[in-house]
Design a protein around this motif. Structure first.
Motif, PDB file in Angstrom:
ATOM      1  N   ALA A 109      -5.473   2.896   6.763  1.00 64.92           N
ATOM      2  CA  ALA A 109      -4.568   1.754   6.899  1.00 64.92           C
ATOM      3  C   ALA A 109      -5.075   0.515   6.171  1.00 64.92           C
ATOM      4  CB  ALA A 109      -4.361   1.439   8.385  1.00 64.92           C
ATOM      5  N   ALA A 110      -6.384   0.304   6.159  1.00 66.64           N
ATOM      6  CA  ALA A 110      -6.943  -0.890   5.511  1.00 66.64           C
ATOM      7  C   ALA A 110      -7.040  -0.748   3.995  1.00 66.64           C
ATOM      8  CB  ALA A 110      -8.332  -1.200   6.084  1.00 66.64           C
ATOM      9  N   PHE A 111      -6.778   0.464   3.471  1.00 67.07           N
ATOM     10  CA  PHE A 111      -6.851   0.720   2.029  1.00 67.07           C
ATOM     11  C   PHE A 111      -5.575   1.450   1.611  1.00 67.07           C
ATOM     12  CE2 PHE A 111     -11.072   0.496   3.781  1.00 67.07           C
ATOM     13  CZ  PHE A 111     -11.772  -0.298   2.889  1.00 67.07           C
ATOM     14  N   PRO A 112      -4.403   0.772   1.655  1.00 61.48           N
ATOM     15  CA  PRO A 112      -3.118   1.467   1.487  1.00 61.48           C
ATOM     16  C   PRO A 112      -2.767   1.836   0.053  1.00 61.48           C
ATOM     17  CG  PRO A 112      -2.748  -0.880   1.766  1.00 61.48           C
ATOM     18  CD  PRO A 112      -4.235  -0.652   1.947  1.00 61.48           C
ATOM     19  N   ILE A 113      -3.440   1.268  -0.953  1.00 61.60           N
ATOM     20  CA  ILE A 113      -3.087   1.534  -2.347  1.00 61.60           C
ATOM     21  C   ILE A 113      -3.610   2.921  -2.744  1.00 61.60           C
ATOM     22  CG2 ILE A 113      -3.213   0.704  -4.713  1.00 61.60           C
ATOM     23  CD1 ILE A 113      -1.783  -1.193  -2.820  1.00 61.60           C
ATOM     24  N   LYS A 114      -2.716   3.804  -3.231  1.00 61.27           N
ATOM     25  CA  LYS A 114      -3.102   5.153  -3.641  1.00 61.27           C
ATOM     26  C   LYS A 114      -3.416   5.187  -5.136  1.00 61.27           C
ATOM     27  CE  LYS A 114      -0.446   7.849  -0.242  1.00 61.27           C
ATOM     28  NZ  LYS A 114       0.623   8.874  -0.083  1.00 61.27           N
ATOM     29  N   GLY A 115      -4.640   5.559  -5.484  1.00 62.32           N
ATOM     30  CA  GLY A 115      -5.016   5.758  -6.873  1.00 62.32           C
ATOM     31  C   GLY A 115      -4.884   7.228  -7.236  1.00 62.32           C
ATOM     32  N   ASN A 116      -4.166   7.508  -8.328  1.00 63.85           N
ATOM     33  CA  ASN A 116      -3.903   8.897  -8.719  1.00 63.85           C
ATOM     34  C   ASN A 116      -4.003   9.012 -10.239  1.00 63.85           C
ATOM     35  OD1 ASN A 116      -1.584  10.969  -9.699  1.00 63.85           O
ATOM     36  ND2 ASN A 116      -2.550  11.699  -7.818  1.00 63.85           N
ATOM     37  N   ILE A 117      -4.562  10.122 -10.710  1.00 59.89           N
ATOM     38  CA  ILE A 117      -4.663  10.390 -12.148  1.00 59.89           C
ATOM     39  C   ILE A 117      -3.639  11.454 -12.497  1.00 59.89           C
ATOM     40  CG2 ILE A 117      -6.175  11.109 -14.026  1.00 59.89           C
ATOM     41  CD1 ILE A 117      -8.546  10.240 -12.320  1.00 59.89           C
ATOM     42  N   ASN A 118      -2.657  11.100 -13.361  1.00 62.34           N
ATOM     43  CA  ASN A 118      -1.591  12.041 -13.671  1.00 62.34           C
ATOM     44  C   ASN A 118      -2.021  13.039 -14.740  1.00 62.34           C
ATOM     45  OD1 ASN A 118      -1.413  10.740 -16.157  1.00 62.34           O
ATOM     46  ND2 ASN A 118       0.417   9.571 -15.631  1.00 62.34           N
ATOM     47  N   ASP A 119      -1.083  13.931 -15.113  1.00 56.33           N
ATOM     48  CA  ASP A 119      -1.419  14.993 -16.067  1.00 56.33           C
ATOM     49  C   ASP A 119      -1.813  14.456 -17.433  1.00 56.33           C
ATOM     50  OD1 ASP A 119      -0.853  16.818 -14.118  1.00 56.33           O
ATOM     51  OD2 ASP A 119       1.212  17.177 -14.761  1.00 56.33           O
ATOM     52  N   LEU A 155      -3.018 -12.038   4.730  1.00 54.97           N
ATOM     53  CA  LEU A 155      -2.007 -10.981   4.722  1.00 54.97           C
ATOM     54  C   LEU A 155      -0.631 -11.529   4.376  1.00 54.97           C
ATOM     55  CD1 LEU A 155      -2.701  -8.795   7.897  1.00 54.97           C
ATOM     56  CD2 LEU A 155      -3.362  -8.360   5.546  1.00 54.97           C
ATOM     57  N   VAL A 156       0.122 -10.750   3.625  1.00 51.68           N
ATOM     58  CA  VAL A 156       1.542 -10.992   3.377  1.00 51.68           C
ATOM     59  C   VAL A 156       2.283  -9.755   3.863  1.00 51.68           C
ATOM     60  CG1 VAL A 156       3.320 -11.236   1.608  1.00 51.68           C
ATOM     61  CG2 VAL A 156       1.211 -12.559   1.439  1.00 51.68           C
ATOM     62  N   LEU A 157       3.289  -9.945   4.718  1.00 51.06           N
ATOM     63  CA  LEU A 157       4.039  -8.846   5.321  1.00 51.06           C
ATOM     64  C   LEU A 157       5.485  -8.915   4.866  1.00 51.06           C
ATOM     65  CD1 LEU A 157       2.623  -9.252   8.951  1.00 51.06           C
ATOM     66  CD2 LEU A 157       1.695  -7.855   7.093  1.00 51.06           C
ATOM     67  N   GLU A 158       5.985  -7.832   4.303  1.00 54.33           N
ATOM     68  CA  GLU A 158       7.330  -7.786   3.772  1.00 54.33           C
ATOM     69  C   GLU A 158       8.144  -6.689   4.466  1.00 54.33           C
ATOM     70  OE1 GLU A 158       8.906  -9.633   1.128  1.00 54.33           O
ATOM     71  OE2 GLU A 158       7.268 -10.967   1.657  1.00 54.33           O
ATOM     72  N   VAL A 159       9.394  -7.004   4.792  1.00 53.77           N
ATOM     73  CA  VAL A 159      10.320  -6.028   5.369  1.00 53.77           C
ATOM     74  C   VAL A 159      11.307  -5.640   4.282  1.00 53.77           C
ATOM     75  CG1 VAL A 159      11.963  -5.554   7.213  1.00 53.77           C
ATOM     76  CG2 VAL A 159      10.054  -7.114   7.620  1.00 53.77           C
ATOM     77  N   VAL A 178      -0.976  -7.275   0.551  1.00 54.11           N
ATOM     78  CA  VAL A 178       0.479  -7.248   0.740  1.00 54.11           C
ATOM     79  C   VAL A 178       0.862  -5.907   1.361  1.00 54.11           C
ATOM     80  CG1 VAL A 178       2.732  -7.496  -0.348  1.00 54.11           C
ATOM     81  CG2 VAL A 178       0.760  -8.737  -1.270  1.00 54.11           C
ATOM     82  N   LEU A 179       1.493  -5.957   2.530  1.00 49.59           N
ATOM     83  CA  LEU A 179       1.944  -4.748   3.221  1.00 49.59           C
ATOM     84  C   LEU A 179       3.466  -4.746   3.276  1.00 49.59           C
ATOM     85  CD1 LEU A 179      -0.524  -4.647   6.270  1.00 49.59           C
ATOM     86  CD2 LEU A 179      -0.792  -3.579   4.024  1.00 49.59           C
ATOM     87  N   HIS A 180       4.057  -3.593   2.952  1.00 53.62           N
ATOM     88  CA  HIS A 180       5.514  -3.435   2.982  1.00 53.62           C
ATOM     89  C   HIS A 180       5.902  -2.474   4.102  1.00 53.62           C
ATOM     90  CE1 HIS A 180       6.696  -5.496  -0.789  1.00 53.62           C
ATOM     91  NE2 HIS A 180       5.447  -5.205  -1.152  1.00 53.62           N
ATOM     92  N   PHE A 181       6.975  -2.807   4.816  1.00 54.98           N
ATOM     93  CA  PHE A 181       7.487  -1.954   5.881  1.00 54.98           C
ATOM     94  C   PHE A 181       8.991  -1.778   5.667  1.00 54.98           C
ATOM     95  CE2 PHE A 181       3.848  -4.288   7.465  1.00 54.98           C
ATOM     96  CZ  PHE A 181       3.046  -3.274   7.980  1.00 54.98           C
ATOM     97  N   PRO A 237       2.522   0.903  -1.216  1.00 56.60           N
ATOM     98  CA  PRO A 237       3.503   1.327  -0.207  1.00 56.60           C
ATOM     99  C   PRO A 237       4.880   0.733  -0.469  1.00 56.60           C
ATOM    100  CG  PRO A 237       1.447   0.757   0.846  1.00 56.60           C
ATOM    101  CD  PRO A 237       1.297   0.379  -0.596  1.00 56.60           C
ATOM    102  N   GLY A 238       5.905   1.584  -0.363  1.00 52.12           N
ATOM    103  CA  GLY A 238       7.271   1.150  -0.609  1.00 52.12           C
ATOM    104  C   GLY A 238       7.777   1.497  -1.990  1.00 52.12           C
ATOM    105  N   GLN A 239       6.865   1.876  -2.913  1.00 53.80           N
ATOM    106  CA  GLN A 239       7.307   2.238  -4.253  1.00 53.80           C
ATOM    107  C   GLN A 239       7.907   3.645  -4.261  1.00 53.80           C
ATOM    108  OE1 GLN A 239       3.674   1.265  -6.615  1.00 53.80           O
ATOM    109  NE2 GLN A 239       5.012  -0.160  -7.684  1.00 53.80           N
ATOM    110  N   GLN A 240       8.611   3.975  -5.349  1.00 53.56           N
ATOM    111  CA  GLN A 240       9.413   5.193  -5.436  1.00 53.56           C
ATOM    112  C   GLN A 240       8.591   6.466  -5.205  1.00 53.56           C
ATOM    113  OE1 GLN A 240      11.511   5.527  -9.133  1.00 53.56           O
ATOM    114  NE2 GLN A 240      12.346   7.535  -8.695  1.00 53.56           N
ATOM    115  N   PHE A 241       7.386   6.526  -5.792  1.00 54.52           N
ATOM    116  CA  PHE A 241       6.617   7.769  -5.726  1.00 54.52           C
ATOM    117  C   PHE A 241       5.445   7.682  -4.740  1.00 54.52           C
ATOM    118  CE2 PHE A 241       8.329   7.686 -10.132  1.00 54.52           C
ATOM    119  CZ  PHE A 241       9.189   8.769  -9.996  1.00 54.52           C
ATOM    120  N   TYR A 242       5.405   6.650  -3.900  1.00 52.24           N
ATOM    121  CA  TYR A 242       4.234   6.461  -3.036  1.00 52.24           C
ATOM    122  C   TYR A 242       4.052   7.621  -2.057  1.00 52.24           C
ATOM    123  CZ  TYR A 242       0.941   4.385   0.220  1.00 52.24           C
ATOM    124  OH  TYR A 242      -0.146   4.156   1.012  1.00 52.24           O
TER     125      TYR A 242
END
Length: 328
Positions: A279-289, A123-127, A159-162, A298-303
């Motif tokens: 919590a163990a699968f924090p990356i969101k996969g999304n298909i846009n238009d 794990l890598v933890l970022e504040v 990598v987890l961001h808080f 987590p922590g990105q602009q549109f998350y």
């Protein structure tokens, strides 16, 4: 709950933002007294700030470790020390001996400095929230962070961001996310992290039309070969054969085989009902238009505003599922 004022770089907390001692401060924030204490701040001696409470979070081993790190100048911001006290010190599954603050991790020819590493769990933890000089993160800061995260994740690290707000307002949720990520790991990682860490059990995904067609063609070809062999044997009189199953039976067998032959993707999971991820699968996969398959960290602009269609343990698993990392 007592509230006090803090600055981005100061070493003390204050009773009011209007005090003369804050005249030259570039900016202040109102936080709970326990957050200020957890960040290692002391009361201001000129503005009658409330004293440090007698009770503190975390057991004695953690408190000693955090004090040692603070005296050694390890923490680069107030929020990192607050994270150690409010989150890590009370997180199940890790001790202070398991955590390496402000350490370096080499990935190929690059070396990255991270806020906290938990090597045994990969794990890598970022504040996040501010640069080290107290200024808000810029777009280039976020882009650089995302490139670093992608490099670390391709080597098997999670990598987890808080955010600063999460550290202050939701320490319990932060602990739960870390504990979930630790539980998802099945193999310890050595201190020098350069190899991928095995992910959790693969989650079955539906077979693609291409793989289903290929399997049907293969089954049909095998059926033809078998029928030819049987006919040759019958014509030669070398074998007595019972009634041959009808083509409809063979088709049903092929269809049932296809139904259970879907490929699997390691490190993937179904999203929760409200469009968030476990919590163990924090990356969101999304298909846009436009049909682009994008992975949001987590922590990105549109998350927060993104509804997950698939969830992944890290960007490496997302890439294996056909999703590229978001640039914002």
């Amino acid at each position: 709950m007592s509230m006090v004022f803090v600055t981005q770089t100061g070493s003390r907390y204050h009773a009011s933002a209007d005090m003369p001692c804050l005249e030259n401060a570039s900016g202040t924030a109102l936080v709970p007294l326990e957050t200020a204490v957890a960040g290692g701040l002391q009361p201001c001696i000129t503005c009658d700030a409330p004293p440090v409470p007698e009770s503190s979070e975390g057991d004695r081993q953690w408190l000693r470790a955090i004090d040692d790190w603070a005296r050694a100048g390890v923490f680069e911001s107030f929020w990192e020390q607050a994270f150690a006290r409010r989150v890590l010190a009370s997180t199940a599954g890790i001790s202070s001996d398991d955590v390496e603050p402000q350490c370096y991790i080499s990935v190929g020819s690059e070396t990255y400095k991270v806020d906290f590493s938990v090597p045994k769990a990969g794990l890598v933890l970022e504040v996040d929230g501010y640069a080290k000089d107290g200024a808000p993160l810029t777009a280039s800061d976020v882009e650089r962070r995302n490139r670093r995260d992608a490099a670390l994740q391709t080597h098997g690290l999670t990598v987890l961001h808080f955010s600063n707000a999460q550290v202050q307002q939701e320490p319990q949720a932060c602990r739960a996310q870390i504990s979930g990520a630790i539980a998802a790991r099945t193999t310890p990682v050595p201190p020098a992290v350069v190899q991928p860490v095995p992910q959790v059990e693969a989650t079955a995904t539906p077979p693609s039309p291409r793989s289903s067609r290929g399997l049907l063609i293969g089954l049909a070809a095998a059926s033809v070969v078998a029928m030819v062999g049987v006919l040759l044997a019958v014509n030669s009189g070398s074998v007595d054969i019972p009634a041959v199953a009808s083509p409809s039976v063979a088709s049903s067998v092929a269809a049932s085989a296809v139904a259970g032959a879907g490929p699997t993707t390691a490190g993937a999971a179904e999203p929760l009902a409200e469009g968030s991820c476990p919590a163990a699968f924090p990356i969101k996969g999304n298909i846009n238009d436009a049909g682009e398959r994008i992975a949001h960290t987590p922590g990105q602009q549109f998350y927060e505003r993104t509804d997950a269609e698939e969830c992944f343990a890290d960007l490496a698993a997302a890439a294996a599922g056909g999703f590229r990392a978001s640039t914002r």
